[in-house]
Design a protein around this motif. Structure first.
Motif, PDB file in Angstrom:
ATOM      1  N   GLY A   4       9.513 -15.091 -35.819  1.00 45.28           N
ATOM      2  CA  GLY A   4       9.574 -15.962 -37.221  1.00 45.28           C
ATOM      3  C   GLY A   4      10.468 -14.941 -38.157  1.00 45.28           C
ATOM      4  N   ILE A   5      10.233 -13.620 -38.247  1.00 43.61           N
ATOM      5  CA  ILE A   5      11.130 -13.104 -39.418  1.00 43.61           C
ATOM      6  C   ILE A   5      12.418 -12.668 -38.960  1.00 43.61           C
ATOM      7  CG2 ILE A   5      11.627 -10.562 -40.218  1.00 43.61           C
ATOM      8  CD1 ILE A   5       8.400 -10.446 -40.332  1.00 43.61           C
ATOM      9  N   MET A  48      -2.987 -10.434 -30.949  1.00 48.28           N
ATOM     10  CA  MET A  48      -1.604  -9.599 -30.451  1.00 48.28           C
ATOM     11  C   MET A  48      -0.654 -10.831 -30.745  1.00 48.28           C
ATOM     12  SD  MET A  48      -0.612  -6.910 -29.586  1.00 48.28           S
ATOM     13  CE  MET A  48       1.100  -6.800 -28.965  1.00 48.28           C
ATOM     14  N   ILE A  49      -0.787 -12.041 -30.109  1.00 47.06           N
ATOM     15  CA  ILE A  49       0.162 -13.114 -29.987  1.00 47.06           C
ATOM     16  C   ILE A  49       0.522 -13.516 -31.500  1.00 47.06           C
ATOM     17  CG2 ILE A  49      -1.515 -14.881 -30.053  1.00 47.06           C
ATOM     18  CD1 ILE A  49       0.347 -16.588 -28.130  1.00 47.06           C
ATOM     19  N   GLN A  50      -0.449 -13.329 -32.742  1.00 47.49           N
ATOM     20  CA  GLN A  50      -0.045 -13.685 -33.817  1.00 47.49           C
ATOM     21  C   GLN A  50       1.091 -12.612 -34.237  1.00 47.49           C
ATOM     22  OE1 GLN A  50      -3.028 -13.172 -32.616  1.00 47.49           O
ATOM     23  NE2 GLN A  50      -4.658 -14.536 -33.537  1.00 47.49           N
ATOM     24  N   ILE A  86      -3.792 -17.758 -42.873  1.00 50.56           N
ATOM     25  CA  ILE A  86      -3.815 -17.151 -41.645  1.00 50.56           C
ATOM     26  C   ILE A  86      -5.243 -16.124 -41.783  1.00 50.56           C
ATOM     27  CG2 ILE A  86      -2.507 -14.758 -40.853  1.00 50.56           C
ATOM     28  CD1 ILE A  86      -0.167 -16.429 -41.560  1.00 50.56           C
ATOM     29  N   GLY A 111       0.368 -20.125 -46.910  1.00 50.76           N
ATOM     30  CA  GLY A 111       0.454 -19.820 -45.450  1.00 50.76           C
ATOM     31  C   GLY A 111      -0.469 -18.564 -45.120  1.00 50.76           C
ATOM     32  N   LEU A 112      -0.259 -17.404 -45.818  1.00 51.88           N
ATOM     33  CA  LEU A 112      -0.685 -16.291 -45.720  1.00 51.88           C
ATOM     34  C   LEU A 112      -2.342 -16.183 -46.029  1.00 51.88           C
ATOM     35  CD1 LEU A 112       1.274 -13.381 -47.641  1.00 51.88           C
ATOM     36  CD2 LEU A 112       0.836 -13.594 -44.935  1.00 51.88           C
ATOM     37  N   GLY A 149      14.381 -16.084 -39.228  1.00 51.66           N
ATOM     38  CA  GLY A 149      14.834 -16.148 -40.655  1.00 51.66           C
ATOM     39  C   GLY A 149      15.984 -15.554 -40.783  1.00 51.66           C
ATOM     40  N   ILE A 150      15.845 -14.356 -40.360  1.00 51.80           N
ATOM     41  CA  ILE A 150      17.219 -13.496 -40.705  1.00 51.80           C
ATOM     42  C   ILE A 150      18.441 -14.055 -40.137  1.00 51.80           C
ATOM     43  CG2 ILE A 150      18.172 -11.244 -40.131  1.00 51.80           C
ATOM     44  CD1 ILE A 150      15.266 -10.006 -40.385  1.00 51.80           C
ATOM     45  N   TRP A 151      18.033 -14.657 -38.662  1.00 50.55           N
ATOM     46  CA  TRP A 151      19.218 -15.140 -37.986  1.00 50.55           C
ATOM     47  C   TRP A 151      19.676 -16.270 -38.600  1.00 50.55           C
ATOM     48  CZ3 TRP A 151      19.389 -19.692 -34.716  1.00 50.55           C
ATOM     49  CH2 TRP A 151      20.540 -19.706 -34.136  1.00 50.55           C
ATOM     50  N   PHE A 203      -8.374 -16.091 -39.451  1.00 53.18           N
ATOM     51  CA  PHE A 203      -8.968 -14.831 -38.674  1.00 53.18           C
ATOM     52  C   PHE A 203     -10.187 -14.834 -38.848  1.00 53.18           C
ATOM     53  CE2 PHE A 203      -4.380 -12.488 -38.381  1.00 53.18           C
ATOM     54  CZ  PHE A 203      -4.760 -12.259 -36.933  1.00 53.18           C
ATOM     55  N   ALA A 252       4.375 -13.511 -32.754  1.00 54.26           N
ATOM     56  CA  ALA A 252       4.759 -14.952 -33.558  1.00 54.26           C
ATOM     57  C   ALA A 252       5.468 -14.540 -34.764  1.00 54.26           C
ATOM     58  CB  ALA A 252       3.827 -15.904 -33.602  1.00 54.26           C
ATOM     59  N   LEU A 253       4.838 -13.604 -35.420  1.00 55.08           N
ATOM     60  CA  LEU A 253       5.196 -13.411 -36.823  1.00 55.08           C
ATOM     61  C   LEU A 253       6.656 -12.490 -36.706  1.00 55.08           C
ATOM     62  CD1 LEU A 253       4.311 -13.071 -39.940  1.00 55.08           C
ATOM     63  CD2 LEU A 253       3.610 -10.713 -39.332  1.00 55.08           C
TER      64      LEU A 253
END
Lengths: 125, 254
Positions: A10-11, A1-3, A40, A36-37, A14-16, A44, A6-7
């Motif tokens: 992050g997105i 859930m926390i992941q 991850i 990175g993927l 990145g947009i901001w 998991f 976080a994702l």
């Protein structure tokens, strides 16, 4: 859930952020994203199997990313798209880890269904 | 195991979450950049295409207008001829007009003269300034001036008629004449006395001798029958107006 949270953060960041990656650097960034993927998904699977080790996770991530970026750079120098090697390797591992996760999820679901049925049987009898 | 905001945080979850954060950040940055870069490429390519299309269209239009102008010009000549046939005064006027057109560069002219061709020096690796071995506007102007001094009545450079208001100027690797770019070899056609024009160019210490030193390729050809085309542009005076007879300066100084 926390992941997932976080994702999403992050997105959004990145947009901001008003920063752009130049087209010359985007192959390296693409390879880094795959590294990175891969980490991850690997993390998991390891944590599901209760054999997650922080040292292995961190070193794996960084070494893979550096190796992939190095391959991409050398490939650019000698005129061969060597970053494809990194993409194929990471892609294969991604699918393998995803398959493992899928099976584990299915097993858990089946267990859960079987348990609830048993409970219902016990209650009805 | 700690708890933050009601979520269980293990080392594994925390580490994976941090990587998730970074990966999410980089993915969105990458998507944003890729979209932007492809758009930039597309717009620049499109811009070039539209500009080229515009240029071709304008060139066609220009060509059409030029043809039209030439047609009107020949019609005008016909009318002038017709008028000249009718009366003596008109005849006189038409003759004067012809002369004025020749000296203004508004009529095609033919006659004896010389064709002077110049090309850049073939000397390579001279060690000196390479510019000395290329033809510059000054070189062309020297030749043109020398030809005019020798009595050239009509001049053209690469087919562009040289008028009283014409300029010859280096722009990058070409020279502009009457607003049109011309590249070497430069062909100067002069109508006049061929022998006089030749001696003017070939005289000792003259322009040809000076340019020969740098290996500039030059060829002179005398001919009895040369053509110099008329100026195809528009002569438009914005500032200079003729002085009326009443205001004319008397005796040169006032």
């Amino acid at each position: 859930m926390i992941q997932v949270i976080a994702l999403l953060i992050g997105i959004a960041a990145g947009i901001w952020l008003p920063y752009n990656i130049s087209s010359a650097n985007s192959p390296y960034v693409a390879v880094a994203i795959l590294a990175g993927l891969d980490s991850i998904f690997g993390g998991f699977v390891a944590s599901m199997n209760h054999r997650f080790k922080l040292k292995i996770f961190v070193t794996g991530l960084f070494c893979n990313a550096v190796l992939a970026a190095g391959l991409a750079y050398i490939g650019k120098l000698i005129g061969v798209d060597l970053f494809l090697a990194a993409i194929v390797a990471f892609g294969t591992r991604l699918f393998q880890n995803f398959a493992i996760l899928r099976r584990m999820g299915l097993e858990k679901l089946e267990e859960f269904v079987a348990k609830t049925r048993k409970k219902e049987d016990v209650e009805t009898t | 195991m700690e708890k933050i905001l009601g979520l269980k945080i293990t080392v594994a979850r925390g580490a994976i979450a941090i990587i998730c954060l970074i990966v999410g950040l980089v993915i969105s940055l990458q998507i944003k950049s890729v979209v932007r870069n492809t758009q930039l490429d597309a717009t620049s390519a499109q811009r070039v295409e539209t500009l080229v299309a515009d240029l071709i269209k304008e060139k066609d239009k220009n060509q059409g207008l030029f043809q039209q102008a030439m047609e009107y010009k020949s019609q005008l000549e016909q009318y002038q001829d017709m008028a000249a046939e009718q009366s003596d005064s008109a005849k006189l006027l038409a003759e004067q007009l012809r002369k004025a057109e020749i000296s203004a560069g508004l009529a095609d002219v033919e006659g004896p003269g010389v064709v002077f061709t110049m090309n850049d020096s073939k000397i390579k690796d001279s060690g000196e300034n390479i510019n000395a071995y290329l033809i510059h506007d000054q070189d062309l102007l020297l030749v043109i001036n020398e030809l005019r001094n020798a009595g050239a009545e009509a001049l053209s450079l690469n087919g562009e008629r040289l008028l009283a208001t014409s300029y010859v100027r280096c722009v990058g690797s070409v020279v502009m004449v009457n607003g049109q770019p011309y590249a070497p070899p430069y062909v100067i056609t002069a109508i006049g006395d061929p022998t006089q024009l030749e001696t003017a160019l070939q005289m000792p210490g003259g322009v040809v001798k000076a340019l020969e030193f740098y290996g500039i390729e030059m060829a002179l050809k005398k001919s009895d029958h040369l053509q110099v085309p008329r100026y195809s542009g528009v002569i438009d005076f914005k500032y200079a107006v003729p002085v009326s007879a009443a205001d004319a300066p008397q005796g040169g100084s006032q």
